[in-house]
Design a protein around this motif. Structure first.
Motif, PDB file in Angstrom:
ATOM      1  N   ASN A 423       0.851  -1.187   0.000  1.00 32.05           N
ATOM      2  CA  ASN A 423       0.000   0.000   0.000  1.00 32.05           C
ATOM      3  C   ASN A 423       0.890   1.241   0.000  1.00 32.05           C
ATOM      4  OD1 ASN A 423       0.985   0.247   2.608  1.00 32.05           O
ATOM      5  ND2 ASN A 423      -0.952  -0.297   3.588  1.00 32.05           N
ATOM      6  N   ASP A 424       0.285   2.410   0.105  1.00 30.10           N
ATOM      7  CA  ASP A 424       1.075   3.639   0.026  1.00 30.10           C
ATOM      8  C   ASP A 424       1.955   3.856   1.246  1.00 30.10           C
ATOM      9  OD1 ASP A 424      -0.929   4.121   1.788  1.00 30.10           O
ATOM     10  OD2 ASP A 424      -1.616   5.997   0.897  1.00 30.10           O
ATOM     11  N   ALA A 457      -9.576   2.872 -10.232  1.00 25.36           N
ATOM     12  CA  ALA A 457      -8.154   2.899  -9.852  1.00 25.36           C
ATOM     13  C   ALA A 457      -7.847   4.164  -9.049  1.00 25.36           C
ATOM     14  CB  ALA A 457      -7.286   2.832 -11.102  1.00 25.36           C
ATOM     15  N   ASP A 458      -8.416   5.304  -9.456  1.00 25.29           N
ATOM     16  CA  ASP A 458      -8.196   6.557  -8.713  1.00 25.29           C
ATOM     17  C   ASP A 458      -8.789   6.475  -7.305  1.00 25.29           C
ATOM     18  OD1 ASP A 458      -6.932   7.619 -10.910  1.00 25.29           O
ATOM     19  OD2 ASP A 458      -8.728   8.617 -11.689  1.00 25.29           O
ATOM     20  N   LYS A 461      -6.628   4.377  -5.145  1.00 22.40           N
ATOM     21  CA  LYS A 461      -5.404   5.101  -4.830  1.00 22.40           C
ATOM     22  C   LYS A 461      -5.645   6.083  -3.689  1.00 22.40           C
ATOM     23  CE  LYS A 461      -1.688   7.738  -7.020  1.00 22.40           C
ATOM     24  NZ  LYS A 461      -1.203   8.342  -8.303  1.00 22.40           N
ATOM     25  N   GLU A 462      -6.822   6.718  -3.692  1.00 21.77           N
ATOM     26  CA  GLU A 462      -7.171   7.634  -2.602  1.00 21.77           C
ATOM     27  C   GLU A 462      -7.275   6.904  -1.267  1.00 21.77           C
ATOM     28  OE1 GLU A 462     -10.771   9.557  -3.689  1.00 21.77           O
ATOM     29  OE2 GLU A 462      -9.916  10.611  -5.430  1.00 21.77           O
ATOM     30  N   TYR A 465      -4.254   2.452  -1.922  1.00 29.97           N
ATOM     31  CA  TYR A 465      -3.877   1.255  -2.679  1.00 29.97           C
ATOM     32  C   TYR A 465      -3.558   1.658  -4.118  1.00 29.97           C
ATOM     33  CZ  TYR A 465      -6.233  -0.858   1.305  1.00 29.97           C
ATOM     34  OH  TYR A 465      -6.618  -1.202   2.571  1.00 29.97           O
ATOM     35  N   PRO A 466      -2.317   1.980  -4.412  1.00 28.37           N
ATOM     36  CA  PRO A 466      -1.945   2.388  -5.770  1.00 28.37           C
ATOM     37  C   PRO A 466      -1.918   1.181  -6.720  1.00 28.37           C
ATOM     38  CG  PRO A 466      -0.001   2.321  -4.358  1.00 28.37           C
ATOM     39  CD  PRO A 466      -1.175   2.022  -3.472  1.00 28.37           C
TER      40      PRO A 466
END
Length: 490
Positions: A423-424, A457-458, A461-462, A465-466
């Motif tokens: 994850n990020d 996907a965006d 990512k928020e 999880y990229p």
């Protein structure tokens, strides 16, 4: 020029017993019970039940056995006397607790699924056909058409092919017009829509059997004339084409959504086999702690037949041993070897199953305590293999075919395994966790404007999880979720 030379090398080969053990480990509970019955039928020296109480410890042991006979006995006796009979007599005094597991659940009673004697799908159609007044030729054609219906309720062949088949296989010569006429008779049978040649015709048949209303008539027109636009969910085009409101179109589509696209698949009397899943393990929460039990049907009580022991004792006590007796002892030895190995293999199977599932349970303890799939940790076969000290292939055999009963439902064990992603925050998270979050996002989306893959996907990512768009598409397909256009509703 030919030369002879020695070549030394190390190679690893599995013995037949090891191969059989691996096969036993792979079997789920029901298949294991069937394998047990087969072994008992093939080996009369193997019996089930508690029969060991008839024997006392070391009852047949006699270290001075060779001294009971004169030294002048014939030399040919030595060949059979090489068999240590005491090994086979004493093994059956193994206490019952050593051949049973003390970690099985209470559901060890033999339970058989009831068998319902229903008529088949096609026989039911034939029975309905008998209510129509038809001549001999028409009945033959109609019955042939019924036989051409697949399990989903469709006739997936052209009229011309059906005409040719009747001529070649039934010596029934007819024309397309007659077959078409009989096809209309088939379309009157229940369930509605049976005998259709494609989805469009199937839906039309069902709609035409409905009581006519404003919305049913609109639904018929849409399926008959705008089927492509409907399947692609071009609702704006349909509203413009029929000059109706969104509410009217919504009610017409609701009529279509109530239809059954597989009329044969819903027939309760068909001959499809219904899989009855028997959990191999059960996990319960007792006072905040996890408790694992092995299904008792995996822990049968087995022992060597008393009759076979009596045969060996008779041979042992006999001073004059005939050739027939020697042959019999060799046969008994083979059966006892097989029985002893099978009992030991079952014990090893029980231990392997239990330690493997126990390790999985503790590895995923947070999930089993809370039932939240996002709590599942990344876990691969090697993780469990390293913990229990077994080969990866053994863990795979346990995971691929076994089920565990949990407070949150019965699960296939392999579903707990997943790869890890970062994850990020740089932390390892399970792909199962990401799929669950993706599924939740899609379930909560506005169905009038569903999210395309790049927007999904965006959103992920928020949440930290990229993930690439192509990965989103892969996960969506694995979850059996259609693309955004097909999820659209009005």
């Amino acid at each position: 020029m030919l030369k002879q030379f020695l070549n030394l090398k190390l190679s690893q080969k599995l013995s037949p017993q090891q191969i059989q053990l691996m096969k036993l480990i792979q079997l789920p509970t029901q298949a294991f019970e069937q394998r047990l019955l087969e072994e008992m039928n093939e080996n009369p020296a193997l019996e089930t039940g508690s029969d060991e109480d008839d024997y006392e410890e070391d009852e047949f042991q006699n270290d001075d056995y060779d001294d009971d006979y004169d030294d002048n006995e014939d030399a040919d006796r030595n060949e059979v006397d090489d068999i240590n009979i005491d090994d086979y007599l004493s093994d059956d005094e193994t206490p019952d607790y050593k051949t049973q597991a003390n970690n099985y659940s209470d559901d060890d009673d033999s339970r058989e699924s009831p068998i319902v004697a229903n008529i088949s799908f096609h026989q039911d159609l034939i029975n309905q056909l008998n209510t129509f007044i038809l001549d001999d030729e028409e009945r033959q054609i109609a019955e042939f058409l019924v036989g051409s219906i697949d399990d989903m309720g469709y006739i997936r062949r052209s009229i011309s092919d059906l005409v040719d088949d009747m001529a070649f296989t039934q010596a029934l010569y007819t024309d397309e017009e007659m077959v078409e006429k009989m096809l209309h008779v088939i379309h009157e049978l229940e369930p509605s829509g049976v005998g259709a040649r494609d989805l469009q015709e199937c839906l039309l048949l069902q709609l035409k059997h409905r009581t006519p209303t404003e919305y049913v008539d609109l639904a018929i027109d849409i399926i008959e004339n705008q089927f492509d636009a409907f399947t692609k969910k071009h609702y704006d085009k349909l509203i413009q084409k029929y000059n109706v409101s969104i509410e009217q179109l919504k009610k017409a589509i609701h009529e279509i959504e109530r239809l059954n696209p597989k009329p044969g698949g819903s027939y309760t009397g068909n001959n499809k086999v219904t899989e009855n899943v028997v959990p191999d393990f059960a996990i319960r929460i007792v006072e905040g702690e996890l408790e694992l039990t092995l299904n008792g049907r995996n822990a049968p009580s087995l022992h060597v037949s008393k009759d076979y022991q009596d045969m060996l004792r008779t041979y042992k006590d006999s001073r004059d041993k005939s050739n027939d007796q020697k042959d019999a002892v060799q046969f008994i030895k083979q059966k006892l070897d097989s029985a002893k190995w099978f009992i030991d293999a079952i014990r090893q199977r029980q231990e392997t199953l239990f330690v493997t599932m126990n390790s999985i349970m503790h590895y995923q303890e947070e999930y089993f305590l809370e039932g939240d799939e996002t709590k599942l940790k990344p876990m691969i076969l090697k993780d469990i293999a390293d913990l229990v000290g077994l080969d990866i292939s053994t863990i795979s055999r346990v995971a691929n075919s076994k089920y565990v009963e949990t407070p949150y439902g019965t699960k296939l064990i392999k579903e707990f395994f997943s790869e890890a992603m970062k994850n990020d925050q740089g932390e390892d998270v399970s792909t199962l966790e990401i799929k669950k979050i993706l599924q939740n996002i899609i379930e909560e989306e506005d169905k009038k404007k569903p999210y395309p893959d790049d927007q999904l996907a965006d959103l992920l990512k928020e949440k930290g999880y990229p993930i690439a768009r192509r990965t989103i598409a892969k996960y969506r397909e694995q979850l059996d979720i259609p693309v955004a256009r097909m999820r659209k509703k009005i």
